[in-house]
Design a protein around this motif. Structure first.
Motif, short mmCIF file in Angstrom:
data_model
loop_
_atom_site.label_atom_id
_atom_site.label_comp_id
_atom_site.label_asym_id
_atom_site.label_seq_id
_atom_site.Cartn_x
_atom_site.Cartn_y
_atom_site.Cartn_z
N ASN A 255 0.74 -1.11 -0.04
CA ASN A 255 0.00 -0.09 -0.02
C ASN A 255 0.77 1.27 -0.08
O ASN A 255 1.58 1.68 1.12
CB ASN A 255 -0.73 0.01 1.18
N ASN A 257 0.21 4.20 0.33
CA ASN A 257 0.01 5.37 1.08
C ASN A 257 0.43 4.93 2.57
O ASN A 257 0.63 5.79 3.43
CB ASN A 257 -1.79 5.59 1.13
N SER A 258 0.39 3.67 2.82
CA SER A 258 1.10 3.35 4.22
C SER A 258 1.93 2.09 4.14
O SER A 258 1.73 0.84 4.27
CB SER A 258 -0.11 2.79 4.94
#
Length: 277
Positions: A255, A257-258
């Protein structure tokens, strides 16, 4: 098909006579036996007939375009594919790499650089991904087989620091394990099939730890010219790295975003996340 021939054969698929003649000259000077074709259909048949080491492929051609030609070639051959185009858009780079191209060069190109990039590809292991392996039943010498895999009865813990496994040759970070010599990647003890380029990028990042690797640095690394600052790195080269990194993250289940493994350092490049993230 019996894998790549020991001869150095190149198939040039290009509808412009002048550019095709130039490519044939450049590759002949590089020690290749060259077969030229002016359209995708004839080019695919030439790949079947001559079992080339490398194919150069124009994007804009009459009939089927370079993207479709690349897909059909990749379905029957593990040959290296270099796509050539006058266009320099990110979507073209993405399409070309997803179609199975190994490298992407914008026109006008410098003959010496093109030849150098092809030679750099040839120095890299031939098969990593499952789709590529299915195209070539004869594995490259460096490709892993069952006898090379880690002993299932003595699995290496994903949480064990890399230093504890140095004698086994594994790089380890937050549940991902990579063995450069066996060309194996495991995420939480599940093997992940990567292309040559994706594997090399991940290996470089894991080897570098928290040190940032720029897009230009990674582009040069893939061309076998790591840290040689005199070599030109185009915007298309850098976008190609972005595309490869996006595909790598998808296959790892990352991911962005993270991130668990790979951080984007905006405007610069990439590095590993901190341990334990």
């Amino acid at each position: 098909m019996n894998g790549l021939d020991s001869r150095r054969v190149a198939v040039v698929i290009e509808d412009d006579d002048d550019i095709r003649n130039l490519l044939e000259t450049v590759l002949t000077q590089g020690g290749f036996e060259v077969v030229g074709r002016s359209n995708g259909i004839d080019g695919i048949e030439a790949v079947r007939a001559y079992n080339p080491t490398v194919v150069t492929l124009d994007v804009n051609m009459p009939g089927i375009d370079g993207f479709e030609t690349a897909k059909r070639i990749r379905a029957i051959s593990p040959t290296y594919i270099v796509m050539l185009t006058a266009r320099d858009e990110e979507i073209d780079t993405l399409q070309g790499l997803e179609a199975g191209a190994d490298d992407y060069v914008s026109k006008p190109f410098r003959p010496r650089e093109l030849r150098a990039r092809i030679e750099a590809m040839l120095r890299r292991p031939r098969v990593i991904g499952a789709s590529e392996a299915s195209a070539d039943p004869t594995p490259a010498p460096s490709a892993p087989d069952a006898s090379d895999a880690p002993d299932a009865a003595h699995p290496v813990s994903a949480s064990t620091p890399a230093a504890d496994q140095s004698t086994e040759g594994w790089l380890v970070h937050n549940g991902i394990r990579l063995n450069p010599s066996m060309r194996i990647v495991r995420v939480d003890n599940v093997e992940v099939a990567l292309t040559r380029t994706e594997f090399d990028l991940l290996s470089a990042l894991m080897d570098s730890g928290r040190r940032v690797r720029t897009k230009a640095d990674l582009a040069l690394l893939l061309r076998g010219e790591s840290y040689v600052t005199s070599h030109f790195v185009s915007d298309a080269d850098k976008r190609g790295i972005e595309v490869h990194m996006g595909n790598l993250r998808k296959k790892l289940g990352e991911n962005s975003n993270s991130p668990r493994w790979i951080e984007t350092v905006r405007g610069v490049g990439y590095r590993l996340t901190a341990a334990g993230e």
